[in-house]
Design a protein around this motif. Structure first.
Motif, short mmCIF file in Angstrom:
data_model
loop_
_atom_site.label_atom_id
_atom_site.label_comp_id
_atom_site.label_asym_id
_atom_site.label_seq_id
_atom_site.Cartn_x
_atom_site.Cartn_y
_atom_site.Cartn_z
N VAL A 57 -81.59 -11.01 9.33
CA VAL A 57 -83.26 -11.29 9.14
C VAL A 57 -83.11 -11.31 7.64
O VAL A 57 -83.53 -10.47 6.96
N SER A 58 -84.36 -12.40 7.73
CA SER A 58 -83.74 -11.89 5.73
C SER A 58 -85.70 -12.27 6.02
O SER A 58 -86.33 -12.41 7.28
N ASP A 59 -86.61 -12.41 4.72
CA ASP A 59 -88.34 -12.56 4.97
C ASP A 59 -88.69 -13.55 5.04
O ASP A 59 -89.89 -13.80 5.95
N ASN B 296 -80.05 -10.89 30.92
CA ASN B 296 -80.15 -10.36 32.61
C ASN B 296 -79.80 -9.38 33.12
O ASN B 296 -77.98 -9.73 32.72
N ASP B 297 -79.78 -8.01 33.41
CA ASP B 297 -78.44 -6.52 34.21
C ASP B 297 -77.00 -6.52 33.23
O ASP B 297 -76.51 -6.30 33.96
N LYS B 298 -78.00 -6.69 31.56
CA LYS B 298 -76.03 -6.32 31.02
C LYS B 298 -77.33 -5.40 29.86
O LYS B 298 -78.51 -5.19 30.08
N ARG B 299 -76.41 -4.39 29.52
CA ARG B 299 -76.66 -3.17 28.34
C ARG B 299 -75.71 -3.89 27.80
O ARG B 299 -75.33 -3.60 26.91
N TYR B 300 -77.38 -4.01 26.70
CA TYR B 300 -77.48 -4.42 25.32
C TYR B 300 -77.67 -3.49 24.12
O TYR B 300 -78.82 -3.06 24.29
N LEU B 301 -76.74 -3.62 22.93
CA LEU B 301 -77.44 -3.20 21.31
C LEU B 301 -78.05 -4.62 20.85
O LEU B 301 -76.74 -5.22 20.78
N LEU B 302 -78.74 -4.67 20.07
CA LEU B 302 -79.31 -5.32 19.45
C LEU B 302 -79.84 -4.73 17.88
O LEU B 302 -80.17 -4.02 17.94
N VAL B 303 -79.14 -4.99 16.50
CA VAL B 303 -78.80 -4.28 15.17
C VAL B 303 -79.42 -5.54 14.91
O VAL B 303 -78.74 -7.01 14.71
N LEU B 304 -80.58 -5.49 13.74
CA LEU B 304 -81.66 -6.43 13.56
C LEU B 304 -81.55 -6.21 11.58
O LEU B 304 -81.53 -4.42 11.79
N ASP B 305 -80.16 -6.06 11.24
CA ASP B 305 -79.67 -6.12 9.84
C ASP B 305 -81.10 -6.71 8.58
O ASP B 305 -81.38 -8.67 8.67
N ASP B 306 -81.64 -5.66 8.27
CA ASP B 306 -82.76 -6.76 6.74
C ASP B 306 -81.76 -6.96 5.80
O ASP B 306 -81.07 -5.91 5.16
N VAL B 307 -81.22 -7.98 5.43
CA VAL B 307 -80.45 -9.01 4.99
C VAL B 307 -81.68 -9.06 3.14
O VAL B 307 -82.58 -9.30 2.51
#
Length: 96
Positions: free
Chosen positions: A30-32, A85-96
């Motif tokens: 993600v960015s500004d 839905n019904d999933k184990r998830y990892l979300l990384v929001l990387d500030d570039v």
């Protein structure tokens, strides 16, 4: 900046135990300029639905983004909910 946050996050993200633990792993840069929730939702949806590759070519990204342009925010949220839905998830929001 410059203290290695992204490097540490990448190490964790790619660790075998993390890979095994989560059904879906998503890395979204993600960015500004991504200050609209709709833009961020589209980026997360693209990451959630592209499978395990983790990368998209610019052409693939443009094609998917174009197809999502017609979706309302409600439709985007529904698609994202269905993808996770019904999933184990990892979300990384990387500030570039």
């Amino acid at each position: 900046g410059g203290v290695g946050k992204t490097t540490l996050a990448k190490l964790v993200y790619n660790d075998g135990r993390v890979v095994k633990h989560f059904d879906k792993r998503m890395w979204v840069c993600v960015s500004d300029e991504d200050n609209e929730i709709e833009t961020l939702t589209k980026k997360i949806l693209i990451s959630a639905t592209m499978g395990g590759t983790g990368t998209l070519s610019m052409d693939q990204f443009q094609n998917i983004r174009f197809s999502l342009a017609e979706f309302s925010m409600d439709e985007l949220q529904t698609q994202l909910r269905n993808a996770l839905n019904d999933k184990r998830y990892l979300l990384v929001l990387d500030d570039v």
